[in-house]
Design a protein around this motif. Sequence first.
Motif, PDB file in Angstrom:
ATOM      1  N   GLN A  64       8.242 -19.655   4.493  1.00 39.66           N
ATOM      2  CA  GLN A  64       6.940 -19.269   5.024  1.00 39.66           C
ATOM      3  C   GLN A  64       6.013 -18.758   3.935  1.00 39.66           C
ATOM      4  N   GLY A  65       4.714 -18.893   4.196  1.00 40.90           N
ATOM      5  CA  GLY A  65       3.706 -18.355   3.292  1.00 40.90           C
ATOM      6  C   GLY A  65       2.769 -19.424   2.763  1.00 40.90           C
ATOM      7  N   ASP A  66       1.724 -18.980   2.086  1.00 46.66           N
ATOM      8  CA  ASP A  66       0.721 -19.901   1.570  1.00 46.66           C
ATOM      9  C   ASP A  66       1.312 -20.910   0.581  1.00 46.66           C
ATOM     10  N   ARG A  67       2.397 -20.536  -0.071  1.00 46.20           N
ATOM     11  CA  ARG A  67       3.011 -21.435  -1.057  1.00 46.20           C
ATOM     12  C   ARG A  67       4.346 -22.005  -0.572  1.00 46.20           C
ATOM     13  N   ALA A  68       4.496 -22.067   0.747  1.00 44.24           N
ATOM     14  CA  ALA A  68       5.739 -22.603   1.317  1.00 44.24           C
ATOM     15  C   ALA A  68       5.978 -24.036   0.858  1.00 44.24           C
ATOM     16  N   LEU A  69       4.930 -24.862   0.859  1.00 47.56           N
ATOM     17  CA  LEU A  69       5.090 -26.245   0.430  1.00 47.56           C
ATOM     18  C   LEU A  69       5.511 -26.314  -1.032  1.00 47.56           C
ATOM     19  N   ASP A  70       4.937 -25.463  -1.880  1.00 49.92           N
ATOM     20  CA  ASP A  70       5.295 -25.466  -3.299  1.00 49.92           C
ATOM     21  C   ASP A  70       6.790 -25.201  -3.483  1.00 49.92           C
ATOM     22  N   LEU A  71       7.336 -24.278  -2.698  1.00 50.23           N
ATOM     23  CA  LEU A  71       8.749 -23.957  -2.826  1.00 50.23           C
ATOM     24  C   LEU A  71       9.614 -25.115  -2.334  1.00 50.23           C
ATOM     25  N   VAL A  72       9.240 -25.704  -1.204  1.00 52.98           N
ATOM     26  CA  VAL A  72      10.001 -26.852  -0.713  1.00 52.98           C
ATOM     27  C   VAL A  72       9.999 -27.963  -1.747  1.00 52.98           C
ATOM     28  N   GLN A  73       8.840 -28.266  -2.312  1.00 57.37           N
ATOM     29  CA  GLN A  73       8.731 -29.326  -3.310  1.00 57.37           C
ATOM     30  C   GLN A  73       9.585 -29.043  -4.541  1.00 57.37           C
ATOM     31  N   HIS A  74       9.668 -27.789  -4.917  1.00 59.12           N
ATOM     32  CA  HIS A  74      10.462 -27.388  -6.081  1.00 59.12           C
ATOM     33  C   HIS A  74      11.955 -27.560  -5.818  1.00 59.12           C
ATOM     34  N   LEU A  75      12.381 -27.313  -4.576  1.00 54.39           N
ATOM     35  CA  LEU A  75      13.804 -27.282  -4.252  1.00 54.39           C
ATOM     36  C   LEU A  75      14.392 -28.653  -3.959  1.00 54.39           C
ATOM     37  N   VAL A  76      13.617 -29.547  -3.351  1.00 58.74           N
ATOM     38  CA  VAL A  76      14.183 -30.805  -2.852  1.00 58.74           C
ATOM     39  C   VAL A  76      13.628 -32.003  -3.612  1.00 58.74           C
ATOM     40  N   THR A  77      14.330 -33.146  -3.487  1.00 53.09           N
ATOM     41  CA  THR A  77      13.951 -34.347  -4.223  1.00 53.09           C
ATOM     42  C   THR A  77      12.926 -35.197  -3.484  1.00 53.09           C
ATOM     43  N   ASN A  78      12.929 -35.151  -2.165  1.00 57.86           N
ATOM     44  CA  ASN A  78      11.986 -35.941  -1.378  1.00 57.86           C
ATOM     45  C   ASN A  78      10.613 -35.277  -1.409  1.00 57.86           C
ATOM     46  N   ALA A  80       7.741 -33.577   0.337  1.00 55.97           N
ATOM     47  CA  ALA A  80       7.310 -32.881   1.544  1.00 55.97           C
ATOM     48  C   ALA A  80       5.811 -32.935   1.746  1.00 55.97           C
ATOM     49  N   ALA A  81       5.055 -33.360   0.728  1.00 57.77           N
ATOM     50  CA  ALA A  81       3.601 -33.494   0.884  1.00 57.77           C
ATOM     51  C   ALA A  81       3.255 -34.580   1.896  1.00 57.77           C
ATOM     52  N   ASN A  82       4.210 -35.458   2.184  1.00 58.52           N
ATOM     53  CA  ASN A  82       3.982 -36.512   3.168  1.00 58.52           C
ATOM     54  C   ASN A  82       4.202 -36.035   4.604  1.00 58.52           C
ATOM     55  N   LEU A  83       4.702 -34.832   4.760  1.00 60.56           N
ATOM     56  CA  LEU A  83       4.946 -34.304   6.098  1.00 60.56           C
ATOM     57  C   LEU A  83       3.654 -33.805   6.726  1.00 60.56           C
ATOM     58  N   TYR A  84       3.655 -33.763   8.046  1.00 55.88           N
ATOM     59  CA  TYR A  84       2.585 -33.129   8.814  1.00 55.88           C
ATOM     60  C   TYR A  84       3.248 -32.390   9.968  1.00 55.88           C
ATOM     61  N   ASP A  85       2.502 -31.559  10.661  1.00 57.86           N
ATOM     62  CA  ASP A  85       3.082 -30.781  11.751  1.00 57.86           C
ATOM     63  C   ASP A  85       3.762 -31.711  12.748  1.00 57.86           C
ATOM     64  N   GLY A  86       5.034 -31.437  13.044  1.00 57.25           N
ATOM     65  CA  GLY A  86       5.778 -32.278  13.956  1.00 57.25           C
ATOM     66  C   GLY A  86       6.557 -33.392  13.290  1.00 57.25           C
ATOM     67  N   ARG A  87       6.582 -33.434  11.955  1.00 52.88           N
ATOM     68  CA  ARG A  87       7.283 -34.478  11.202  1.00 52.88           C
ATOM     69  C   ARG A  87       8.409 -33.841  10.409  1.00 52.88           C
ATOM     70  N   ASP A 102      23.330 -29.862  -1.745  1.00 49.75           N
ATOM     71  CA  ASP A 102      23.455 -30.015  -0.299  1.00 49.75           C
ATOM     72  C   ASP A 102      22.451 -31.066   0.165  1.00 49.75           C
ATOM     73  N   ASP A 103      22.718 -31.614   1.350  1.00 55.38           N
ATOM     74  CA  ASP A 103      21.732 -32.473   2.000  1.00 55.38           C
ATOM     75  C   ASP A 103      21.328 -31.814   3.309  1.00 55.38           C
ATOM     76  N   GLY A 104      20.157 -32.161   3.809  1.00 56.00           N
ATOM     77  CA  GLY A 104      19.697 -31.538   5.043  1.00 56.00           C
ATOM     78  C   GLY A 104      18.351 -32.084   5.470  1.00 56.00           C
ATOM     79  N   ILE A 105      17.800 -31.470   6.483  1.00 56.49           N
ATOM     80  CA  ILE A 105      16.525 -31.890   7.054  1.00 56.49           C
ATOM     81  C   ILE A 105      15.502 -30.783   6.860  1.00 56.49           C
ATOM     82  N   VAL A 106      14.280 -31.183   6.523  1.00 57.39           N
ATOM     83  CA  VAL A 106      13.151 -30.254   6.419  1.00 57.39           C
ATOM     84  C   VAL A 106      12.148 -30.608   7.514  1.00 57.39           C
ATOM     85  N   TYR A 107      11.761 -29.617   8.308  1.00 57.40           N
ATOM     86  CA  TYR A 107      10.765 -29.775   9.368  1.00 57.40           C
ATOM     87  C   TYR A 107       9.492 -29.031   8.976  1.00 57.40           C
ATOM     88  N   ARG A 108       8.353 -29.689   9.125  1.00 54.85           N
ATOM     89  CA  ARG A 108       7.088 -28.982   8.933  1.00 54.85           C
ATOM     90  C   ARG A 108       6.609 -28.485  10.293  1.00 54.85           C
TER      91      ARG A 108
END
Length: 374
Positions: A64-78, A80-87, A102-108
Amino acid sequence: MADSASSLHTTPLHGVHDDLDARMMAFGGFEMPVQYDSIIEEHMAVRNDAGLFDVSHMGEVLIQGDRALDLVQHLVTNDAANLYDGRAMYTVMCTPDGGIIDDGIVYRRAEDEYLMVLNAANRERDLAWMHDQNPTDATLRDISAETALLALQGPEALAIAQPFLDDDLDALSFYHFWERTDGAFLGCDTALISRTGYTGEPGLELYVPADRARHVWTTLLEAGADRGLKPAGLGARDTLRLEAGLCLHGNDITEETNPYEAGLGWLVKLDKGTFIGRDALREVHEHGPERTLVGFVATERGIPRHDDILRAAEGRAIGIVTSGTQSPLLDTGIGLGYVPNEPAYTEPGRPLQVASRRRTFDVEVTDPPFYEKD
């Protein structure tokens, strides 16, 4: 993993599993149902009708937070900028050397909130890694204990769930999700309904409050009785995912494997910007992996098992079986394993051998999934 049942964690549905006389086992630090009746019957129920799984041992972390996307992008290989709410998206986290943590799913869920779902056995280690590797002021909140996860899977799954939702489930695309609040889904204060799964069948994964898990489970089982719905355990979940050619972390993917050799290179977006493991993965991408994960089917009697030896047709050891089972659908042995990245061992139709403790038998390389859906 804990050694004794008394030290294992339990899910909010543990009492339900006791009521159903499930056979329990230790998995990922939890006491989990491996089967209720027959693994084969539960497997075929999912292939033909529907099965309901308790997978509440999985970990859920909010970013969570204003830089949540930045952290997700830093952590994972896929990306996340292509995600939108509900994706949602499937992805992996890697070490600086490119090994799969690890592998897993990220929800926006919102512009400033993402949900990351982790494997149970890795949750605490993953969370510590995410904290240690956080260069932003985004916050991480582990909501695993307050969240139950049920997987409703199979050709009848959507029809079983439809009466409890106000929108047409046919409009919910694969790897998309809805959120419902104020009791709109089976009395849950909040629920996340996701078109995802680990079986190769259509279905839903349902994230609900832990204190509503029993009600959701019981209601769905009763509603699906006429459509062939059965409770299903981790035994069937494993045979289903293997027939579908899906990787299991700890077996097929580990910190000693990278996404390219595991057939998951499509999860690596090298052009999205910096992320952990990018430089190492770029090297693998440019030069190609030295080994690759292949599927194979037994051409004579034999069941491949984890850590069996893979041999070339002439008998020379060339690799290791990472997953194997007797396919309930095909009634033959199937498996995944790593071999040198050479056409002689990777092209579909190539003969190989599996050497188990008891015997050696012939197999043939094939491209997963191991079955074709109508």
